[in-house]
Motif scaffolding. Structure first.
Motif: not given
Length: 314
Positions: A130, A247, A250-251, A254, A257-258, A307, A310-311
């Motif tokens: 990160w 970005r 896709l927030a 992401n 995913a967490y 992840r 979504s990349r």
């Protein structure tokens, strides 16, 4: 007679040891004073930077740097820009693993101690990734300004080496730090290709690869570097806006995913809170342990798949 000889020999060895100890202390103190004087002289002339803080875990750091894992960790830390040595980071990671191990074992069940420790290792690696990605993103945002400075400097008749040094002084971190490192490598005899190539390896991105390729080809062939850099500046500005829009879109993905593994771990605490000792009884059998391991593996696969899906490379 023999006793007298033994006593004399013992006294002689003791005196010799004391003399050698005094000589050793004197040599050590003299060498330490010479080193301090040398560091002070080089610092005052600007040949070496002023040491910002005292480093910890020096012995661990030296031993770790000799290993393959330590060298890879050193490269990762250099890419993140953190003022942390491999020894300090490794010690902090061990402390995190031990803390999570004890928390998982105490709050859930003894079976979850090693799993929590592995989670600590994963969290430390993710933290480095990160930090590295954040530094890369910040560097990419500075690339249009970097290309503009290089174009103006070369248009004014300055050499590319001088233009890189000028950009290192004008730009903030991380671009300023990376270009300063490139300028230092060029000053000690490194080629333009090698210095810029190492920078591209530390901060991999398509934008930087395009800029490095443009500079290397222009330096080799002596082409119109000014026009190429100005065209590249406009392209980098457009890509910067596109990356920002992607970005933003896709927030939410992401965050999902967490959120998925967090919900899974939270359900364990909820289950143990509803009925105290449920997890300990469940993990007391091989079937329960296998179920927990499979569940964690599925959560990991889900995190990786979300992840990856979504990349979007821009």
């Amino acid at each position: 007679m023999e006793l007298h000889t033994l006593v004399t020999l013992t006294i002689g060895v003791a005196l010799l040891t004391c003399v050698l100890a005094v000589i050793g202390v004197h040599v050590y103190a003299k060498g330490r004073a010479q080193r301090a004087a040398l560091v002070e002289r080089l610092t005052s002339t600007g040949q070496i930077p002023v040491i910002g803080r005292r480093r910890h875990f020096r012995t661990l750091d030296r031993r770790l740097r000799r290993t393959t894992v330590g060298r890879k960790l050193e490269l990762r830390l250099a890419a993140t820009g953190l003022d942390v040595t491999p020894g300090e980071f490794f010690a902090a990671m061990l402390a995190l693993v031990a803390g999570l191990w004890m928390v998982g074992q105490a709050t859930l069940a003894p079976f979850f101690g090693p799993i929590a420790g592995l989670l600590g290792v994963w969290a430390a690696v993710q933290f480095l990734d990160w930090q590295r990605q954040k530094r890369i993103e910040k560097f990419i945002n500075q690339l249009p300004e970097l290309a503009r400075i290089l174009a103006n400097a070369t248009h004014a008749g300055l050499a590319l080496r001088t233009a890189i040094g000028m950009a290192a002084e004008e730009l903030e971190a991380p671009a300023g730090e990376e270009l300063a490192q490139v300028a230092n490598q060029l000053a000690v005899g490194a080629t333009m290709d090698d210095a810029l190539g190492e920078m591209a390896e530390r901060l991999p991105s398509r934008e930087l690869v395009v800029l490095v390729t443009t500079l290397v080809l222009s330096n080799r062939a002596g082409g119109q570097v000014v026009s190429a850099l100005r065209n590249l500046t406009e392209t980098l500005e457009e890509r910067k806006e596109t990356r920002r829009e992607v970005r933003t879109q896709l927030a939410q993905v992401n965050m999902t995913a967490y959120a998925v593994p967090v919900l899974g771990v939270g359900s364990l605490f909820l289950m143990n809170g509803v009925k105290d000792g449920a997890l300990e009884r469940m993990t007391g059998s091989p079937f329960g342990q296998a179920a927990v391991i499979i569940a964690f593996a599925l959560y990991t696969v889900g995190f990786i798949l979300i992840r990856r899906l979504s990349r979007i490379d821009v």
